[in-house]
Design a protein around this motif. Sequence first.
Motif, PDB file in Angstrom:
ATOM      1  N   LEU A 137       4.459  19.994  -7.131  1.00 35.22           N
ATOM      2  CA  LEU A 137       4.912  18.722  -7.717  1.00 35.22           C
ATOM      3  C   LEU A 137       6.290  18.340  -7.192  1.00 35.22           C
ATOM      4  CD1 LEU A 137       4.455  16.450  -9.790  1.00 35.22           C
ATOM      5  CD2 LEU A 137       5.496  17.930 -11.515  1.00 35.22           C
ATOM      6  N   LEU A 138       7.211  19.303  -7.159  1.00 34.70           N
ATOM      7  CA  LEU A 138       8.573  19.037  -6.685  1.00 34.70           C
ATOM      8  C   LEU A 138       8.566  18.559  -5.238  1.00 34.70           C
ATOM      9  CD1 LEU A 138      10.494  22.118  -8.156  1.00 34.70           C
ATOM     10  CD2 LEU A 138      10.769  19.722  -8.839  1.00 34.70           C
ATOM     11  N   PHE A 139       7.762  19.211  -4.412  1.00 32.72           N
ATOM     12  CA  PHE A 139       7.687  18.862  -2.998  1.00 32.72           C
ATOM     13  C   PHE A 139       7.261  17.408  -2.815  1.00 32.72           C
ATOM     14  CE2 PHE A 139       5.010  18.530   0.843  1.00 32.72           C
ATOM     15  CZ  PHE A 139       5.968  18.790   1.814  1.00 32.72           C
ATOM     16  N   ASN A 140       6.230  16.998  -3.541  1.00 30.32           N
ATOM     17  CA  ASN A 140       5.732  15.627  -3.390  1.00 30.32           C
ATOM     18  C   ASN A 140       6.663  14.591  -4.019  1.00 30.32           C
ATOM     19  OD1 ASN A 140       3.297  15.945  -1.867  1.00 30.32           O
ATOM     20  ND2 ASN A 140       2.369  16.900  -3.634  1.00 30.32           N
ATOM     21  N   ILE A 141       7.322  14.947  -5.113  1.00 32.06           N
ATOM     22  CA  ILE A 141       8.288  14.023  -5.720  1.00 32.06           C
ATOM     23  C   ILE A 141       9.479  13.810  -4.781  1.00 32.06           C
ATOM     24  CG2 ILE A 141       9.995  13.782  -7.575  1.00 32.06           C
ATOM     25  CD1 ILE A 141       7.966  15.030  -9.476  1.00 32.06           C
ATOM     26  N   LEU A 142       9.989  14.908  -4.212  1.00 28.52           N
ATOM     27  CA  LEU A 142      11.117  14.803  -3.277  1.00 28.52           C
ATOM     28  C   LEU A 142      10.739  13.972  -2.054  1.00 28.52           C
ATOM     29  CD1 LEU A 142      12.468  18.486  -3.436  1.00 28.52           C
ATOM     30  CD2 LEU A 142      13.625  16.431  -4.279  1.00 28.52           C
ATOM     31  N   GLY A 143       9.531  14.184  -1.544  1.00 30.33           N
ATOM     32  CA  GLY A 143       9.057  13.407  -0.401  1.00 30.33           C
ATOM     33  C   GLY A 143       8.970  11.923  -0.734  1.00 30.33           C
ATOM     34  N   THR A 144       8.438  11.609  -1.908  1.00 33.11           N
ATOM     35  CA  THR A 144       8.315  10.213  -2.348  1.00 33.11           C
ATOM     36  C   THR A 144       9.684   9.552  -2.482  1.00 33.11           C
ATOM     37  OG1 THR A 144       6.225  10.628  -3.485  1.00 33.11           O
ATOM     38  CG2 THR A 144       7.506   8.732  -4.229  1.00 33.11           C
ATOM     39  N   LEU A 145      10.641  10.259  -3.073  1.00 32.04           N
ATOM     40  CA  LEU A 145      11.997   9.713  -3.231  1.00 32.04           C
ATOM     41  C   LEU A 145      12.642   9.439  -1.874  1.00 32.04           C
ATOM     42  CD1 LEU A 145      13.357  11.901  -6.189  1.00 32.04           C
ATOM     43  CD2 LEU A 145      12.780   9.457  -6.240  1.00 32.04           C
ATOM     44  N   MET A 146      12.460  10.368  -0.929  1.00 33.01           N
ATOM     45  CA  MET A 146      13.037  10.183   0.416  1.00 33.01           C
ATOM     46  C   MET A 146      12.494   8.923   1.074  1.00 33.01           C
ATOM     47  SD  MET A 146      13.413  13.850   2.341  1.00 33.01           S
ATOM     48  CE  MET A 146      11.658  14.167   2.318  1.00 33.01           C
ATOM     49  N   ALA A 165       0.823  -1.216   0.000  1.00 34.49           N
ATOM     50  CA  ALA A 165       0.000   0.000   0.000  1.00 34.49           C
ATOM     51  C   ALA A 165       0.855   1.263   0.000  1.00 34.49           C
ATOM     52  CB  ALA A 165      -0.924  -0.003   1.218  1.00 34.49           C
ATOM     53  N   LEU A 166       2.036   1.210   0.635  1.00 35.46           N
ATOM     54  CA  LEU A 166       2.853   2.417   0.784  1.00 35.46           C
ATOM     55  C   LEU A 166       3.266   3.044  -0.556  1.00 35.46           C
ATOM     56  CD1 LEU A 166       5.087   1.641   3.906  1.00 35.46           C
ATOM     57  CD2 LEU A 166       3.157   3.203   3.729  1.00 35.46           C
ATOM     58  N   PRO A 167       3.780   2.275  -1.533  1.00 30.29           N
ATOM     59  CA  PRO A 167       4.125   2.913  -2.814  1.00 30.29           C
ATOM     60  C   PRO A 167       2.926   3.586  -3.483  1.00 30.29           C
ATOM     61  CG  PRO A 167       5.088   0.715  -2.686  1.00 30.29           C
ATOM     62  CD  PRO A 167       4.143   0.855  -1.532  1.00 30.29           C
ATOM     63  N   ILE A 168       1.735   2.934  -3.367  1.00 25.18           N
ATOM     64  CA  ILE A 168       0.525   3.536  -3.943  1.00 25.18           C
ATOM     65  C   ILE A 168       0.200   4.839  -3.209  1.00 25.18           C
ATOM     66  CG2 ILE A 168      -1.942   3.195  -4.409  1.00 25.18           C
ATOM     67  CD1 ILE A 168      -1.374   0.158  -4.436  1.00 25.18           C
ATOM     68  N   LEU A 169       0.387   4.810  -1.879  1.00 26.08           N
ATOM     69  CA  LEU A 169       0.164   6.008  -1.057  1.00 26.08           C
ATOM     70  C   LEU A 169       1.072   7.144  -1.509  1.00 26.08           C
ATOM     71  CD1 LEU A 169      -0.046   5.951   2.835  1.00 26.08           C
ATOM     72  CD2 LEU A 169       1.440   7.578   1.689  1.00 26.08           C
ATOM     73  N   TYR A 170       2.354   6.840  -1.749  1.00 21.75           N
ATOM     74  CA  TYR A 170       3.289   7.866  -2.209  1.00 21.75           C
ATOM     75  C   TYR A 170       2.855   8.418  -3.573  1.00 21.75           C
ATOM     76  CZ  TYR A 170       6.234   5.534   1.331  1.00 21.75           C
ATOM     77  OH  TYR A 170       6.711   4.980   2.487  1.00 21.75           O
ATOM     78  N   GLY A 171       2.386   7.512  -4.430  1.00 26.60           N
ATOM     79  CA  GLY A 171       1.914   7.938  -5.756  1.00 26.60           C
ATOM     80  C   GLY A 171       0.684   8.816  -5.669  1.00 26.60           C
ATOM     81  N   ASP A 172      -0.175   8.533  -4.659  1.00 28.58           N
ATOM     82  CA  ASP A 172      -1.359   9.375  -4.440  1.00 28.58           C
ATOM     83  C   ASP A 172      -0.953  10.831  -4.230  1.00 28.58           C
ATOM     84  OD1 ASP A 172      -3.059   7.257  -4.656  1.00 28.58           O
ATOM     85  OD2 ASP A 172      -3.365   6.981  -2.504  1.00 28.58           O
ATOM     86  N   ASN A 173       0.107  11.034  -3.450  1.00 33.76           N
ATOM     87  CA  ASN A 173       0.560  12.396  -3.145  1.00 33.76           C
ATOM     88  C   ASN A 173       1.080  13.113  -4.380  1.00 33.76           C
ATOM     89  OD1 ASN A 173       0.667  13.118  -0.007  1.00 33.76           O
ATOM     90  ND2 ASN A 173       0.939  10.928  -0.245  1.00 33.76           N
ATOM     91  N   ILE A 174       1.705  12.369  -5.288  1.00 34.06           N
ATOM     92  CA  ILE A 174       2.154  13.000  -6.540  1.00 34.06           C
ATOM     93  C   ILE A 174       0.956  13.273  -7.443  1.00 34.06           C
ATOM     94  CG2 ILE A 174       3.563  12.712  -8.621  1.00 34.06           C
ATOM     95  CD1 ILE A 174       5.449  10.953  -6.971  1.00 34.06           C
ATOM     96  N   GLY A 175       0.000  12.326  -7.477  1.00 38.87           N
ATOM     97  CA  GLY A 175      -1.181  12.476  -8.337  1.00 38.87           C
ATOM     98  C   GLY A 175      -2.042  13.671  -8.002  1.00 38.87           C
ATOM     99  N   THR A 176      -2.023  14.067  -6.718  1.00 36.66           N
ATOM    100  CA  THR A 176      -2.850  15.217  -6.311  1.00 36.66           C
ATOM    101  C   THR A 176      -2.349  16.520  -6.918  1.00 36.66           C
ATOM    102  OG1 THR A 176      -3.977  16.171  -4.390  1.00 36.66           O
ATOM    103  CG2 THR A 176      -1.609  15.893  -4.197  1.00 36.66           C
TER     104      THR A 176
END
Length: 532
Positions: free
Chosen positions: A243-252, A209-220
């Motif tokens: 977009l940058l904020f959520n991508i950086l968060g997902t990568l971290m 579920a976690l990767p999908i959750l991270y993707g949700d944040n980018i999708g918003t």
Amino acid sequence: MEILISLIGGLGLFLYGMTLMGNGLQKAAGEKLKKIVELLTSNVLLGVLVGAGVTAIIQSSSATTVMVVGFVNAGIMTLSQAIGVIMGANIGTTITAQLVSFNLEGLAPITLGIGIALYLFSSKSKTKNIAEILLGFGILFTGMEFMKDAVSPLAEYKGFTDALVNFGHRPLLGVLLGLIITGVVQSSSASMGMLIALASQGIIPLQSALPILYGDNIGTCVTSLLSSIGANKNAKRAAIMHLLFNILGTLMFLLILNKPIVAVVTRINPTDVARQIANAHTLFNIVTVIILLPFSKYIVKLAMKIVPQTEEEKEVKTYLDERMLETPSIAFANTLKETNKMAKVTNICLNSSMSAFLNKSKKDVEETFKIEKDINDYQRNILNYLLKLSKTSLTGNSVEEVDNLFNTINDLERIGDHSENIAELAEIAIDKDVSISNDGQKEIEEMFEKVKKNYEDALILINKKDKKIAERIIKTEEEVDNIEKSIRANHIYRLNNNTCEIDSGILYLDLVSNLERISDHCSNIAIRVLNY
């Protein structure tokens, strides 16, 4: 197919309930939301708190970031301010996921029953707002229950459950899926709701579920990116920062923090995967904000590099942004700001017209004509915007405020018209070399000082409903009327004594009449405040 139909139906109820609850909360907090613009200072931390608070009220981080794009496009907010609000919006949006992760479906019929009763049998707007909140809450959880029931048969399909488990081993696919789902439904809260529905039925484990959750944040981010199309470059930069904020968060979290977050949420709720996902969503956003907040200025700089500044970039000319109509209280506050701009321009027009007459200045005549056209543009644009605003979900007092502002805009435009009339009189006086007697000049200057003071007081009333100032305007208006009568009597006396020419007398009386009408329009604004 039956599962899909039930899932779509549940999702529809979930989205409608979330919107209804958000609208009710927004109406209930309308006056507080009006002051949000004043709260947005250069302090990034304050921006984070405001972003979280507003998103918690309107139940949508997408709506908040679209609002931010609108603020930046209108020049109300700088990019440095916007980054804080965007970060805060990500925290605020976790409230919905927290709510739906609890088993509160049993409360849905109760809140629906109370909400319907309050809505049907109460005429008070505040009570109806509370009813909307309760109805939205009930419908949201009814939709959640529909989604849980819809996906429960999927637990028996091994191929489906294996595919979901696979996302734990191939996180990039999970991120992509979350991005697509949120991009399509335009709500990270809704996609989180579906994820929690799957988890509550034991269909998807936390690791998947976690990767999908991270993707949700980018999708918003899709919503804010779409809203920036057609906006100025600063607004595009605000959307890119999101977009940058959520991508950086997902990568971290994908590369470093995934295991720690799993350890924390499983320790808090060892057996409840739905709660684990909701807590992971909250921790993801809070931790991302804490880590990236000190580097916010670098995110702004990166956005500036992606959308570089050009010489052609112009300063924003209007506060009227249709994105703001989604939040009527803030849209109205922005309309007041635009009205203030119109009022200041009208003041320049009035002073310019009088300078043209008193100083026989051709330059001031031309300037007045030019400014009066700008005033007409202001009137047209503001009235069109107010018409759209009047069709939104305004609260009780706001309806009357919009109506009053309609009339105020028209009063300002009429003052511009009278200023144009004065400039035309000045043009005739210049062309025909008509002069006013010294006594007449003094009388005009005395009357203009009164009218000018009345107009300046009227400007204050546009923002501040001060009844003492309104009463002062009414009193001054009476003085202006008396001055006009005195001027006309003195003029007749000068005509009879041949100390005034007939041609100058006609211009003189027309000027006095226009000044008196300007004072009348100031009085109109004051009367509306006294009757409010």
